[in-house]
Design a protein around this motif. Sequence first.
Motif, mmCIF file in Angstrom:
data_model
loop_
_atom_site.group_PDB
_atom_site.id
_atom_site.type_symbol
_atom_site.label_atom_id
_atom_site.label_comp_id
_atom_site.label_asym_id
_atom_site.label_seq_id
_atom_site.Cartn_x
_atom_site.Cartn_y
_atom_site.Cartn_z
ATOM 1 N N THR A 214 -5.195 5.475 -0.386
ATOM 2 C CA THR A 214 -5.693 3.893 0.632
ATOM 3 C C THR A 214 -6.855 3.501 -0.160
ATOM 4 O O THR A 214 -7.016 2.183 0.428
ATOM 5 N N LEU B 121 0.533 -1.563 0.073
ATOM 6 C CA LEU B 121 0.161 0.270 -0.176
ATOM 7 C C LEU B 121 0.731 1.316 -0.148
ATOM 8 O O LEU B 121 1.678 1.113 0.885
ATOM 9 N N VAL C 257 -7.922 1.917 7.269
ATOM 10 C CA VAL C 257 -6.541 1.074 6.873
ATOM 11 C C VAL C 257 -6.285 -0.151 7.641
ATOM 12 O O VAL C 257 -5.558 -1.175 6.935
#
Length: 864
Positions: free
Chosen positions: A390, A366, A435
């Motif tokens: 994200t 990520l 996240v």
Amino acid sequence: MLTRHVARLGTRALLRGTRTFTDTNATTREAWLFVDSVFPIRLGIWDIRYYVGILREESLLDNLETRLSAVNTHGFKVLSLEPYPKDGGVFVHFSYAAHETEEHAMDAIESDVKDEIDRHGGMPSWLGLSRGSVWLVKGRPWREDMNRYPSTLVKVAFEGPDIREETLYHLYRPYGRIYNITPPTPVPSGMLRFSQIAFQRVRSATVARNVTHGFHLPKEGSVTRLLTTYERPLQAHAIRDWITGHPRIFLPILFFLLGTLTYTIFDPIRTLFVEGKMLNRFDFREYDIYKWLRRQALDRLVLRQEDLDDGGPDQDVWQERRAAEVALRSYLADLPGTVALVHGPQGSGKWRMVSTVIRDTGRKALVIDYAELNKAPSDSRLVAALAQQTGYRPIFTFLNSLNNLIDIATMGVIGQKAGLSSSLQDQLKQILEVVGTALRRVSRRLQNEVKQRIEAERQAETRRECEIRMREAIREGIWHDPRLDAVAGIGVISELGVGDEPLNGLVISSSESKDAGALESEERRRAAEGELARKERSMKETRTIESLPVVVIKNYAARGRTNRQELQEVLSQWAATLIENQVAHVVVISENRENAKLLARALPSKPLNFIALSDADVQSALSFVKKRLRDAVVTFELTPEQTACVERLGGRASDLESLIHKVHSGQSIEDAVEDIISRAVSELRKNAFGEDTDEAKMLPWSREQVWTVLKRLSQKPELPYYQTLVDFPFKGDETPLRAMENAELISIVILNGRPSTIRPGRPVLKYVFQQLVHDPVFQATQDLALNQILISSAETTVKSCESELNTLQEMAIRESWTQRLWGIGRGSAERTRYLARKMYAAQQKIQTLEKQNAELRRVLDKQV
């Protein structure tokens, strides 16, 4: 079509649906009965049961007529049946002979009708359930078709004196249980006073309304006429009025419900989207069908992009990067214990190296680009940019402004903020928290996949071992398949049909099982199983680490529109949380090691893993250029002049890549290097000095300051930091030097935790500075401006010395001969000599600078 048909049926039922059976004569009297629960009670316009009852109206009325015709008490005779489907009942108009008093006759008729109907199994109903009853109508029937649907609340208006609650209770209690009666309240002039009777069931309310409407109730010599209507349980605008009247109660409840809705509905959806971004679920290029179509169609027609892209500096010739890549791979091969900070100057290939390692190891990554976030012009755009990077969606950025407005409104209504709006840090933390949850789910999912893969490999290995042992047993003649017993008919196995067991093991004959070879084979098998178990544990640990996702924060603490300190703090704390919980590996890419202060503060007990990338040395840069030129089928060898040109670029990867692209385009190495330097000169002149005076005023440094540094660096490879800092034109101010470093004009070398020397921001900038300084017009212009400032400073020194010397001269005139004799004025004399020397030096400096300015002006006059 059905609705129009049913509507016509309902209209006929109200207007001309009355069934008339016979005429009355003068010797009889007439009255009304109300039969309830024949039709479904219509609770609203949406109630479809009403149309079902309309369709069964004919059969229901026929059954009701049959049961009522059997009653003959007091000459009871049905005159008409008037259905009222909205209230679920039927009005029965009948006649009777008044041989007794009217009250006794009506009671007897009502009782006999109920008994007769009970003998026939009850009243007919649209559902076939006999729940209805017969009630004597005390007033007059009112069959209306307005949108006043039945409810449990009946409004009883008094056309006359008010009726007491006790009287109303005794009057209406036979129709059903009553749980509340409201007394009459004052009403505007011209309106009737009323009471509200709340029944427990709607059926009781319909009976009470239809039976007592228009009833004349005597009271103390007067008569009160009762008018009944249905009342909605909730009055119109009651909810709105309650909300506006109780904001202190409603607003906290509303905000709590909104927050609960967000956490219970939207957060799981957002977690799913972030997880999908990590696993490439929404990237069509990752699907097999797309890859197959690309291989079969597009890749056969055009050259693939990966064949055209540069792979970056080769590891065989780029010695400086090999150690950094090994350190990064070592960090990713262990459980996350700290944050890895990859730092180095811009263009040194930090991101390319990190992306290459992640791609080679097959890790899920990520990427958060801090530079793009820092360019956001507003807080809402910053939040939206972070959500986009994200995969956090859905996101409602407009709600933050709306929440601020709500806070302002609630401040005026209840005297305090509702607390619905949140700060920028809270919004960023909320996104990163979701996240983080998605990263945990991705890690668990990958670990489960690893476990399944390991289990499949173990089973395959077990099958291979079993096959090997079976072949060895067959060769030795000691193998026996028990499934043959069921086929050959040996004993009970043949009768029961068992023996079809899978070959998970070997059945060896008992006579050979104790041989030394069999025992040795068994020992080897056990040793192999032990070795396999150890390999499985090691493989499980390794693949568990490999299943952890990687979070990459690019361009950390890069400059943007504003220096968002809160963004750095939130990202640092979040990275520390991921490391402490061992959720993911965190790799931070920054241009300067000094940017790691917030990360170190977030992880006080764990030292950061610093991975440095620097410019390559001359030999590595030359080797890299030669290899890339050979890859491009450029076979000539570099001449000493070309080698010298390449050496001018230094070891910055971005400059070397630019050189190779220009050579691929057909330029010679000499022309390509000169083009790179010329472009850098133009960019430097614009970025360091500004295109005009107004733009120069907006720079964080003055033209004199940057010209002084560039001119000295064109003559020396490096400058002492503190000597440059204390000299003119900085005079102890570090801000311009730090700004130049952020703009990559210079680089400040750190030694023992403090600034040591100043170098060009890129190796090629040394030659850029030289070319810029050797421009006679530009040099003359900048030196004139710098000399004017120095002359002004020297003139200020001369004037201050002159003023102080005049003061000292006046003091000397006032001194007596005795003071001169004893040397009392010796201090003023020394001060006078010092000021004279200082003024003389300043004057000499002015004269020298004026001569230089004259020469510089002649240079400008000669240039066109």
